[in-house]
Design a protein around this motif. Structure first.
Motif, PDB file in Angstrom:
ATOM      1  N   TYR A  49      60.383  56.185  21.366  1.00 60.36           N
ATOM      2  CA  TYR A  49      58.972  56.384  21.724  1.00 60.36           C
ATOM      3  C   TYR A  49      58.619  57.866  21.897  1.00 60.36           C
ATOM      4  CZ  TYR A  49      58.806  51.358  22.445  1.00 60.36           C
ATOM      5  OH  TYR A  49      58.870  49.999  22.252  1.00 60.36           O
ATOM      6  N   HIS A  50      59.581  58.751  21.655  1.00 61.98           N
ATOM      7  CA  HIS A  50      59.293  60.186  21.728  1.00 61.98           C
ATOM      8  C   HIS A  50      58.234  60.542  20.686  1.00 61.98           C
ATOM      9  CE1 HIS A  50      59.828  64.416  22.397  1.00 61.98           C
ATOM     10  NE2 HIS A  50      60.264  64.624  21.167  1.00 61.98           N
ATOM     11  N   GLN A  51      57.143  61.185  21.137  1.00 65.53           N
ATOM     12  CA  GLN A  51      55.995  61.567  20.298  1.00 65.53           C
ATOM     13  C   GLN A  51      55.181  60.363  19.820  1.00 65.53           C
ATOM     14  OE1 GLN A  51      54.632  64.477  19.864  1.00 65.53           O
ATOM     15  NE2 GLN A  51      56.239  65.628  20.910  1.00 65.53           N
ATOM     16  N   ALA A  52      55.440  59.176  20.386  1.00 60.82           N
ATOM     17  CA  ALA A  52      54.588  58.034  20.067  1.00 60.82           C
ATOM     18  C   ALA A  52      53.194  58.253  20.638  1.00 60.82           C
ATOM     19  CB  ALA A  52      55.185  56.750  20.622  1.00 60.82           C
ATOM     20  N   VAL A  53      52.196  57.719  19.940  1.00 55.72           N
ATOM     21  CA  VAL A  53      50.808  57.811  20.395  1.00 55.72           C
ATOM     22  C   VAL A  53      50.375  56.423  20.850  1.00 55.72           C
ATOM     23  CG1 VAL A  53      48.427  58.354  19.760  1.00 55.72           C
ATOM     24  CG2 VAL A  53      50.320  59.700  18.806  1.00 55.72           C
ATOM     25  N   THR A  54      49.923  56.328  22.102  1.00 55.90           N
ATOM     26  CA  THR A  54      49.465  55.058  22.666  1.00 55.90           C
ATOM     27  C   THR A  54      47.940  55.042  22.707  1.00 55.90           C
ATOM     28  OG1 THR A  54      51.456  54.905  24.019  1.00 55.90           O
ATOM     29  CG2 THR A  54      49.603  53.528  24.663  1.00 55.90           C
ATOM     30  N   LEU A  55      47.354  53.946  22.202  1.00 58.47           N
ATOM     31  CA  LEU A  55      45.900  53.825  22.145  1.00 58.47           C
ATOM     32  C   LEU A  55      45.459  52.585  22.912  1.00 58.47           C
ATOM     33  CD1 LEU A  55      47.061  54.350  18.973  1.00 58.47           C
ATOM     34  CD2 LEU A  55      44.647  54.780  18.604  1.00 58.47           C
ATOM     35  N   VAL A  56      44.353  52.717  23.632  1.00 56.62           N
ATOM     36  CA  VAL A  56      43.660  51.576  24.226  1.00 56.62           C
ATOM     37  C   VAL A  56      42.253  51.607  23.659  1.00 56.62           C
ATOM     38  CG1 VAL A  56      42.868  50.463  26.333  1.00 56.62           C
ATOM     39  CG2 VAL A  56      45.039  51.710  26.331  1.00 56.62           C
ATOM     40  N   ALA A  57      41.884  50.562  22.904  1.00 52.21           N
ATOM     41  CA  ALA A  57      40.602  50.554  22.188  1.00 52.21           C
ATOM     42  C   ALA A  57      39.708  49.428  22.682  1.00 52.21           C
ATOM     43  CB  ALA A  57      40.845  50.413  20.690  1.00 52.21           C
ATOM     44  N   GLU A  58      38.430  49.575  22.405  1.00 47.48           N
ATOM     45  CA  GLU A  58      37.449  48.566  22.792  1.00 47.48           C
ATOM     46  C   GLU A  58      37.263  47.517  21.698  1.00 47.48           C
ATOM     47  OE1 GLU A  58      33.929  50.756  23.682  1.00 47.48           O
ATOM     48  OE2 GLU A  58      34.701  51.571  25.564  1.00 47.48           O
TER      49      GLU A  58
END
Length: 307
Positions: A224-233
């Motif tokens: 998960y190093h440099q992973a991008v986490t998104l929370v979207a509508e």
């Protein structure tokens, strides 16, 4: 400096610590991280002279723990597993006894006890017998006896075991404040302890050293190093995210309503993901870059996986 060379401990045919070698310098807070039964407590008992190694050596500030045991032990403050104390003694009586064992008398003894009591906030239980204390307070009494003589080396086995969140925070701050001119070694299986307190961590399992580095270095070994986490509508196009050049995979977390876009090794993908969000006009509430997950690195290492 603490120097450990090829330290090994066997009980009958069972090897508990297997050829362990380490150097620890002043100012370091070293986390000994491993699952239950990994050999952490056994290593500490050998390092403090309470258990003789089967083979190998350890020295504390230049004193060999087997050949110059008493000189080495004078440098050490030790909080053993379970914080054993004399239950029928009061807290004050026990700490005064420890101060006398350490060679302090009169005003010096009173000053040492008072300082240790203040550092771990034991003022309200000084006249109670130790056997009547909660597990958390017993742990704090154990910590007080370890720091009472202002040792150059602190060896702490599960120092926050049994403490509530406020007490854990207090003890962690105390350890950090003590560390600037000492060597501190902490044995723990609590991952948050490493991130909160340690400047360096080693991972051991089945008595073997598996990893050694700063918490950031260990986290960088995570997938998960440099992973991008998104929370979207709104639902996002997972195929488009997975097709970005530096992306290894996309994981959904249904419970947290989030996505993790994992980077290929050595890639930095935040700019790519951010550009795709802008291009598609996605309504994204949160966008974070992960340093890596220590718990995932720990699990993979202790299961024997290559990390």
């Amino acid at each position: 400096m603490i120097e450990i060379k090829n330290l090994t401990k066997r009980f009958a045919r069972h090897t508990v610590v297997d050829d362990l070698s380490l150097r620890v310098e002043r100012g370091e807070v070293l986390g000994f991280l491993g699952p239950n039964g990994a050999g952490k407590s056994t290593s500490m008992k050998m390092l403090t002279g309470f258990l003789a190694p089967t083979s190998g050596t350890a020295s504390i500030l230049g004193f060999d723990i087997q050949q110059d045991t008493l000189k080495a032990q004078r440098q050490i403050g030790y909080l053993p597993e379970g914080a054993p104390c004399y239950g029928d003694m009061t807290v004050r009586g026990f700490l005064e006894f420890i101060a006398e064992v350490r060679g302090f008398k009169g005003a010096a003894k009173r000053q040492r006890v008072a300082k240790a009591v203040a550092q771990v906030e034991l003022e309200n239980v000084l006249e109670q017998s130790i056997e009547t204390l909660s597990k958390g307070f017993k742990r704090r009494v154990g910590l007080a006896q370890a720091i009472l003589h202002d040792p150059k080396v602190l060896i702490l086995d599960e120092p926050t075991d049994g403490l509530d969140p406020n007490q854990k925070h207090q003890v962690r701050k105390l350890i950090q404040s003590l560390a600037y001119d000492k060597i501190v070694i902490i044995s723990t299986h609590i991952l948050e302890e490493v991130s909160a307190v340690c400047t360096r961590a080693v991972v051991i399992a089945h008595g073997k050293l598996l990893a050694d580095g700063t918490p950031l270095q260990l986290e960088s070994r995570s997938r998960y190093h440099q992973a991008v986490t998104l929370v979207a509508e709104e639902p996002l196009d997972l195929v488009a995210l997975a097709a970005l050049p530096g992306v290894a995979s996309v994981e959904e977390n249904a419970r947290e309503h989030s996505l993790s876009v994992l980077a290929k090794p050595g890639e930095v993908i935040f700019a790519q993901v951010n550009a795709l969000i802008a291009q598609r006009g996605w309504r994204v509430k949160e966008l974070n870059v992960e340093r890596g997950r220590l718990d995932e690195v720990f699990r993979r290492l202790t299961r024997g996986e290559v990390v």
